[in-house]
Design an enzyme around this catalytic site. Structure first.
Site, PDB file in Angstrom:
ATOM      1  N   THR A  28       0.840  -1.195   0.000  1.00 29.32           N
ATOM      2  CA  THR A  28       0.000   0.000   0.000  1.00 29.32           C
ATOM      3  C   THR A  28       0.876   1.247   0.000  1.00 29.32           C
ATOM      4  O   THR A  28       1.963   1.238   0.576  1.00 29.32           O
ATOM      5  CB  THR A  28      -0.892   0.008   1.264  1.00 29.32           C
ATOM      6  OG1 THR A  28      -1.676  -1.176   1.285  1.00 29.32           O
ATOM      7  CG2 THR A  28      -1.821   1.209   1.294  1.00 29.32           C
ATOM      8  N   GLY A  29       0.380   2.312  -0.636  1.00 33.94           N
ATOM      9  CA  GLY A  29       1.072   3.600  -0.548  1.00 33.94           C
ATOM     10  C   GLY A  29       1.422   4.182  -1.901  1.00 33.94           C
ATOM     11  O   GLY A  29       1.172   3.571  -2.950  1.00 33.94           O
ATOM     12  N   SER A  30       2.044   5.352  -1.868  1.00 28.99           N
ATOM     13  CA  SER A  30       2.295   6.101  -3.109  1.00 28.99           C
ATOM     14  C   SER A  30       3.336   5.426  -3.994  1.00 28.99           C
ATOM     15  O   SER A  30       3.219   5.451  -5.223  1.00 28.99           O
ATOM     16  CB  SER A  30       2.732   7.528  -2.769  1.00 28.99           C
ATOM     17  OG  SER A  30       3.868   7.515  -1.918  1.00 28.99           O
ATOM     18  N   THR A  31       4.350   4.796  -3.397  1.00 28.53           N
ATOM     19  CA  THR A  31       5.354   4.098  -4.197  1.00 28.53           C
ATOM     20  C   THR A  31       4.753   2.835  -4.818  1.00 28.53           C
ATOM     21  O   THR A  31       5.002   2.516  -5.985  1.00 28.53           O
ATOM     22  CB  THR A  31       6.589   3.737  -3.350  1.00 28.53           C
ATOM     23  OG1 THR A  31       7.010   4.907  -2.631  1.00 28.53           O
ATOM     24  CG2 THR A  31       7.744   3.272  -4.211  1.00 28.53           C
ATOM     25  N   ASP A  84       8.103   3.523   5.381  1.00 29.25           N
ATOM     26  CA  ASP A  84       8.250   4.909   5.833  1.00 29.25           C
ATOM     27  C   ASP A  84       9.683   5.194   6.271  1.00 29.25           C
ATOM     28  O   ASP A  84      10.143   6.329   6.186  1.00 29.25           O
ATOM     29  CB  ASP A  84       7.272   5.184   6.977  1.00 29.25           C
ATOM     30  CG  ASP A  84       5.823   4.980   6.531  1.00 29.25           C
ATOM     31  OD1 ASP A  84       5.396   5.699   5.608  1.00 29.25           O
ATOM     32  OD2 ASP A  84       5.137   4.096   7.072  1.00 29.25           O
ATOM     33  N   LYS A  94       6.730   0.756   9.005  1.00 26.89           N
ATOM     34  CA  LYS A  94       5.632   0.838   8.049  1.00 26.89           C
ATOM     35  C   LYS A  94       4.346   1.163   8.799  1.00 26.89           C
ATOM     36  O   LYS A  94       4.282   0.993  10.000  1.00 26.89           O
ATOM     37  CB  LYS A  94       5.475  -0.485   7.288  1.00 26.89           C
ATOM     38  CG  LYS A  94       6.675  -0.783   6.378  1.00 26.89           C
ATOM     39  CD  LYS A  94       6.606  -2.143   5.699  1.00 26.89           C
ATOM     40  CE  LYS A  94       5.304  -2.467   5.038  1.00 26.89           C
ATOM     41  NZ  LYS A  94       4.823  -1.392   4.137  1.00 26.89           N
ATOM     42  N   GLY A  97       0.259   4.546   6.169  1.00 25.02           N
ATOM     43  CA  GLY A  97      -1.030   4.463   5.490  1.00 25.02           C
ATOM     44  C   GLY A  97      -2.047   3.610   6.233  1.00 25.02           C
ATOM     45  O   GLY A  97      -3.119   3.305   5.699  1.00 25.02           O
ATOM     46  N   GLU A 103      -0.307  -5.794   5.802  1.00 25.99           N
ATOM     47  CA  GLU A 103       1.019  -5.817   5.169  1.00 25.99           C
ATOM     48  C   GLU A 103       1.921  -6.839   5.854  1.00 25.99           C
ATOM     49  O   GLU A 103       2.641  -7.592   5.198  1.00 25.99           O
ATOM     50  CB  GLU A 103       1.643  -4.420   5.232  1.00 25.99           C
ATOM     51  CG  GLU A 103       0.955  -3.415   4.317  1.00 25.99           C
ATOM     52  CD  GLU A 103       1.413  -1.979   4.525  1.00 25.99           C
ATOM     53  OE1 GLU A 103       1.084  -1.143   3.673  1.00 25.99           O
ATOM     54  OE2 GLU A 103       2.076  -1.686   5.540  1.00 25.99           O
ATOM     55  N   LYS A 121      13.868   7.808   2.422  1.00 24.57           N
ATOM     56  CA  LYS A 121      13.378   6.916   3.482  1.00 24.57           C
ATOM     57  C   LYS A 121      14.508   6.151   4.174  1.00 24.57           C
ATOM     58  O   LYS A 121      14.266   5.423   5.137  1.00 24.57           O
ATOM     59  CB  LYS A 121      12.364   5.913   2.894  1.00 24.57           C
ATOM     60  CG  LYS A 121      11.190   6.546   2.156  1.00 24.57           C
ATOM     61  CD  LYS A 121      10.308   7.348   3.085  1.00 24.57           C
ATOM     62  CE  LYS A 121       9.232   8.109   2.348  1.00 24.57           C
ATOM     63  NZ  LYS A 121       8.234   7.243   1.719  1.00 24.57           N
TER      64      LYS A 121
END
Length: 212
Positions: A28-31, A84, A94, A97, A103, A121
């Site tokens: 999950t997340g922007s990356t 993160d 992590k 989000g 995860e 990061k």
């Protein structure tokens, strides 16, 4: 947007671990959103995806990738997710989000965990990013008191409910020199679902999106 380019490059680099016929664990997340875009280009070659959040499930399905339940797959060959924070030993924080529990489950069920991050990061010692802890709602205050005794400053992420119906405490002011030990200690607090330290099951490969 150097960070955005770093995320995109790390996500693209992860594609070399994807093999035909695979069921891929997706974080999950922007990356990871960049990774899902890349995965969509080979959607006909892969079997399916196991998703760590409702958000990622939506992105995958919008791109025509079939999403299946982890209970129906057995062990996964590959899990790709962001972080993160990442230390030199590939231990991670992590949960920014709020998807840390799912995860962590998928990471545990996967033979290879590839972590994709932009260079910002990377840290020498984990803890500058507040450490997320998912808690059963009725245990919030009890867990917070226990986290204070461990030297942290827990802050309730007000208004956030996880996909599992739980709450998040973000623990500030930690300098995590023993990630494995702290992960075990926090997980033992009654009322904690899980902590966003990925140290007992850390990343096998970290791709930072730098250079080649």
């Amino acid at each position: 947007m150097a960070n955005e380019e770093g995320k995109r490059r790390a996500a693209r680099a992860a594609m070399r671990f994807v093999e035909p016929g695979m069921t891929v664990g997706v974080g999950t997340g922007s990356t990871v959103a960049h990774f899902i875009d890349a995965l969509a280009e080979v959607s006909n070659d892969i079997e399916a995806a196991v998703s760590s959040s409702e958000q990622s499930t939506r992105l995958l399905q919008e791109r025509g990738i079939r999403v299946v339940d982890l209970n129906s797959t057995g062990e996964l060959a590959l899990y790709v997710d962001g972080a993160d924070e990442c230390d030199p030993q590939r231990c991670l924080i992590k949960g920014g989000g709020a998807a840390l529990t799912r995860e962590k489950i998928i990471a545990a069920a996967s033979r290879q965990f590839v972590c994709i991050i932009d260079p910002s990061k990377r840290v020498e010692v984990l803890g500058k990013f507040p450490l997320p802890v998912e808690v059963i709602p009725m245990a919030r205050s009890h867990v917070a008191r226990a986290l204070v005794l461990l030297g942290g400053q827990p802050v309730w992420r007000d208004g956030v409910v996880t996909d599992n119906g739980n709450w998040i405490l973000d623990v500030h002011n930690l300098r995590i020199t023993d990630p494995v030990g702290l992960e075990a200690e926090i997980n033992q607090i009654v009322g904690v679902v899980t902590v966003g330290l990925f140290a007992a099951r850390r990343a096998d490969v970290v791709l930072t999106g730098e250079g080649d």
